[in-house]
Scaffold this motif. Sequence first.
Motif, PDB file in Angstrom:
ATOM      1  N   ALA A  68       0.805  -1.222   0.000  1.00 18.78           N
ATOM      2  CA  ALA A  68       0.000   0.000   0.000  1.00 18.78           C
ATOM      3  C   ALA A  68       0.835   1.269   0.000  1.00 18.78           C
ATOM      4  O   ALA A  68       0.416   2.289  -0.558  1.00 18.78           O
ATOM      5  CB  ALA A  68      -0.934   0.007   1.211  1.00 18.78           C
ATOM      6  N   LEU A  69       2.003   1.202   0.626  1.00 16.19           N
ATOM      7  CA  LEU A  69       2.804   2.408   0.831  1.00 16.19           C
ATOM      8  C   LEU A  69       4.088   2.426   0.015  1.00 16.19           C
ATOM      9  O   LEU A  69       4.752   3.455  -0.059  1.00 16.19           O
ATOM     10  CB  LEU A  69       3.150   2.569   2.316  1.00 16.19           C
ATOM     11  CG  LEU A  69       1.991   2.441   3.314  1.00 16.19           C
ATOM     12  CD1 LEU A  69       2.511   2.534   4.733  1.00 16.19           C
ATOM     13  CD2 LEU A  69       0.931   3.511   3.049  1.00 16.19           C
ATOM     14  N   GLY A  70       4.455   1.285  -0.541  1.00 11.98           N
ATOM     15  CA  GLY A  70       5.690   1.204  -1.301  1.00 11.98           C
ATOM     16  C   GLY A  70       6.918   0.939  -0.455  1.00 11.98           C
ATOM     17  O   GLY A  70       8.039   0.869  -0.961  1.00 11.98           O
ATOM     18  N   GLY A  71       6.740   0.768   0.841  1.00 11.43           N
ATOM     19  CA  GLY A  71       7.859   0.515   1.745  1.00 11.43           C
ATOM     20  C   GLY A  71       7.430   0.810   3.169  1.00 11.43           C
ATOM     21  O   GLY A  71       6.264   1.122   3.434  1.00 11.43           O
ATOM     22  N   LEU A  72       8.379   0.714   4.081  1.00  8.73           N
ATOM     23  CA  LEU A  72       8.067   0.920   5.496  1.00  8.73           C
ATOM     24  C   LEU A  72       9.220   1.656   6.153  1.00  8.73           C
ATOM     25  O   LEU A  72      10.333   1.138   6.233  1.00  8.73           O
ATOM     26  CB  LEU A  72       7.831  -0.434   6.184  1.00  8.73           C
ATOM     27  CG  LEU A  72       7.495  -0.417   7.677  1.00  8.73           C
ATOM     28  CD1 LEU A  72       6.289   0.458   7.955  1.00  8.73           C
ATOM     29  CD2 LEU A  72       7.242  -1.844   8.173  1.00  8.73           C
ATOM     30  N   ASP A  73       8.941   2.878   6.625  1.00  6.51           N
ATOM     31  CA  ASP A  73       9.987   3.645   7.286  1.00  6.51           C
ATOM     32  C   ASP A  73       9.710   3.918   8.757  1.00  6.51           C
ATOM     33  O   ASP A  73      10.625   4.251   9.506  1.00  6.51           O
ATOM     34  CB  ASP A  73      10.249   4.960   6.560  1.00  6.51           C
ATOM     35  CG  ASP A  73       8.986   5.776   6.329  1.00  6.51           C
ATOM     36  OD1 ASP A  73       7.917   5.339   6.761  1.00  6.51           O
ATOM     37  OD2 ASP A  73       9.093   6.842   5.706  1.00  6.51           O
ATOM     38  N   LEU A 114      11.549  -5.951   9.913  1.00  8.71           N
ATOM     39  CA  LEU A 114      12.967  -5.594   9.889  1.00  8.71           C
ATOM     40  C   LEU A 114      13.543  -5.394   8.491  1.00  8.71           C
ATOM     41  O   LEU A 114      14.225  -4.380   8.238  1.00  8.71           O
ATOM     42  CB  LEU A 114      13.798  -6.642  10.653  1.00  8.71           C
ATOM     43  CG  LEU A 114      13.703  -6.613  12.175  1.00  8.71           C
ATOM     44  CD1 LEU A 114      14.591  -7.697  12.776  1.00  8.71           C
ATOM     45  CD2 LEU A 114      14.106  -5.242  12.707  1.00  8.71           C
ATOM     46  N   PRO A 115      13.342  -6.317   7.550  1.00  6.66           N
ATOM     47  CA  PRO A 115      13.953  -6.108   6.230  1.00  6.66           C
ATOM     48  C   PRO A 115      13.487  -4.819   5.564  1.00  6.66           C
ATOM     49  O   PRO A 115      14.279  -4.125   4.911  1.00  6.66           O
ATOM     50  CB  PRO A 115      13.512  -7.338   5.429  1.00  6.66           C
ATOM     51  CG  PRO A 115      13.121  -8.353   6.450  1.00  6.66           C
ATOM     52  CD  PRO A 115      12.589  -7.586   7.608  1.00  6.66           C
ATOM     53  N   HIS A 116      12.215  -4.485   5.745  1.00  8.83           N
ATOM     54  CA  HIS A 116      11.661  -3.290   5.118  1.00  8.83           C
ATOM     55  C   HIS A 116      12.148  -2.025   5.825  1.00  8.83           C
ATOM     56  O   HIS A 116      12.446  -1.017   5.172  1.00  8.83           O
ATOM     57  CB  HIS A 116      10.141  -3.361   5.138  1.00  8.83           C
ATOM     58  CG  HIS A 116       9.599  -4.667   4.647  1.00  8.83           C
ATOM     59  ND1 HIS A 116       9.815  -5.130   3.366  1.00  8.83           N
ATOM     60  CD2 HIS A 116       8.871  -5.640   5.277  1.00  8.83           C
ATOM     61  CE1 HIS A 116       9.243  -6.312   3.213  1.00  8.83           C
ATOM     62  NE2 HIS A 116       8.666  -6.639   4.361  1.00  8.83           N
ATOM     63  N   LEU A 117      12.227  -2.065   7.145  1.00 12.32           N
ATOM     64  CA  LEU A 117      12.747  -0.923   7.894  1.00 12.32           C
ATOM     65  C   LEU A 117      14.217  -0.672   7.566  1.00 12.32           C
ATOM     66  O   LEU A 117      14.648   0.478   7.439  1.00 12.32           O
ATOM     67  CB  LEU A 117      12.583  -1.159   9.396  1.00 12.32           C
ATOM     68  CG  LEU A 117      11.152  -1.132   9.941  1.00 12.32           C
ATOM     69  CD1 LEU A 117      11.111  -1.711  11.353  1.00 12.32           C
ATOM     70  CD2 LEU A 117      10.591   0.289   9.939  1.00 12.32           C
ATOM     71  N   ALA A 118      14.985  -1.742   7.399  1.00 10.80           N
ATOM     72  CA  ALA A 118      16.402  -1.597   7.098  1.00 10.80           C
ATOM     73  C   ALA A 118      16.622  -0.928   5.740  1.00 10.80           C
ATOM     74  O   ALA A 118      17.579  -0.158   5.565  1.00 10.80           O
ATOM     75  CB  ALA A 118      17.098  -2.955   7.135  1.00 10.80           C
ATOM     76  N   GLU A 119      15.742  -1.204   4.803  1.00  7.72           N
ATOM     77  CA  GLU A 119      15.875  -0.603   3.473  1.00  7.72           C
ATOM     78  C   GLU A 119      15.765   0.916   3.520  1.00  7.72           C
ATOM     79  O   GLU A 119      16.330   1.607   2.664  1.00  7.72           O
ATOM     80  CB  GLU A 119      14.799  -1.154   2.535  1.00  7.72           C
ATOM     81  CG  GLU A 119      15.022  -2.593   2.094  1.00  7.72           C
ATOM     82  CD  GLU A 119      13.914  -3.073   1.171  1.00  7.72           C
ATOM     83  OE1 GLU A 119      12.981  -2.280   0.877  1.00  7.72           O
ATOM     84  OE2 GLU A 119      13.978  -4.251   0.745  1.00  7.72           O
ATOM     85  N   ARG A 120      15.052   1.440   4.519  1.00 10.94           N
ATOM     86  CA  ARG A 120      14.801   2.882   4.589  1.00 10.94           C
ATOM     87  C   ARG A 120      15.391   3.519   5.846  1.00 10.94           C
ATOM     88  O   ARG A 120      15.032   4.662   6.172  1.00 10.94           O
ATOM     89  CB  ARG A 120      13.301   3.159   4.533  1.00 10.94           C
ATOM     90  CG  ARG A 120      12.662   2.711   3.219  1.00 10.94           C
ATOM     91  CD  ARG A 120      11.305   3.311   3.052  1.00 10.94           C
ATOM     92  NE  ARG A 120      10.742   3.043   1.741  1.00 10.94           N
ATOM     93  CZ  ARG A 120       9.660   3.643   1.262  1.00 10.94           C
ATOM     94  NH1 ARG A 120       9.025   4.542   1.991  1.00 10.94           N
ATOM     95  NH2 ARG A 120       9.210   3.352   0.056  1.00 10.94           N
ATOM     96  N   SER A 121      16.276   2.816   6.528  1.00 11.63           N
ATOM     97  CA  SER A 121      16.823   3.329   7.795  1.00 11.63           C
ATOM     98  C   SER A 121      15.678   3.815   8.678  1.00 11.63           C
ATOM     99  O   SER A 121      15.638   4.961   9.127  1.00 11.63           O
ATOM    100  CB  SER A 121      17.823   4.458   7.536  1.00 11.63           C
ATOM    101  OG  SER A 121      18.920   3.995   6.787  1.00 11.63           O
ATOM    102  N   GLY A 122      14.737   2.918   8.920  1.00  5.82           N
ATOM    103  CA  GLY A 122      13.489   3.283   9.568  1.00  5.82           C
ATOM    104  C   GLY A 122      13.569   3.407  11.076  1.00  5.82           C
ATOM    105  O   GLY A 122      14.614   3.212  11.709  1.00  5.82           O
TER     106      GLY A 122
END
Length: 243
Positions: A68-73, A114-122
């Motif tokens: 829905a959002l294209g990622g997770l930060d 975790l994998p999605h947060l890591a992609e965006r330095s969340g």
Amino acid sequence: MVVTGGGTGIGRATARAFAERGDRVLVVGRTAATLAGTAELHPGIRVLVADVTEPDAPDRIADAAVSALGGLDVLVNNAAAMGYRPLAALDRAEAERQLHTNLLAPVLLTRAALPHLAERSGTVVNIGSAGALGLRSWPDNGLYGAAKAGLDFLTRTWAVELAPRGIRVVGLAPGVTDTRADPDPADADPEQAAFLKQIAARTPSGRVARPEEIAWWVVQLTRPEAAYANGLVVPVDGGLSLT
């Protein structure tokens, strides 16, 4: 952004605060009607009906956020379950309900994200409780307080564990908050009103919090300017935990 427990109260106010600054938000909760109320007039808010304690919920929520959002930060672990009763009256089902919602669900959802947060330095924001800070006790609400104290410990631990992956973890410990949709409805719960009045009288600031005040702090903790804050738990309770 993902906000669990986003149908009412602090979760609703937080989702709207993010949306009002232009962020896209996925709100998660068990009731479609309340989630729809959160999203009303806020085109940046998407909704997902899900119970955070269900076995498939962590992956469903993480996948829905990416879709829905294209990622997770930002992940806000806000969903909570409370039930006042002393130890002698606590049965297994109630204990499992509180511990799963307040502690295990944030663990499993954060792991899935975790994998999605890591992609965006969340950033992960864990919503605890000012009532569980320090050496305070909480008679008749010990299990809830213990779970929230455990979440604070996880905030500090995850901050160290996840920093090498570029993920920050912070906590917010709200005081008593008036989460009623209308502070003065004709059919107000007199016990709740009396409780809020009692807490307000004990609080140095002379009142309880509004959900929007807690949401403001959540948003600030996720801003780029807060990037050096990691592992802290911020009490926002009008000074009550100091008395």
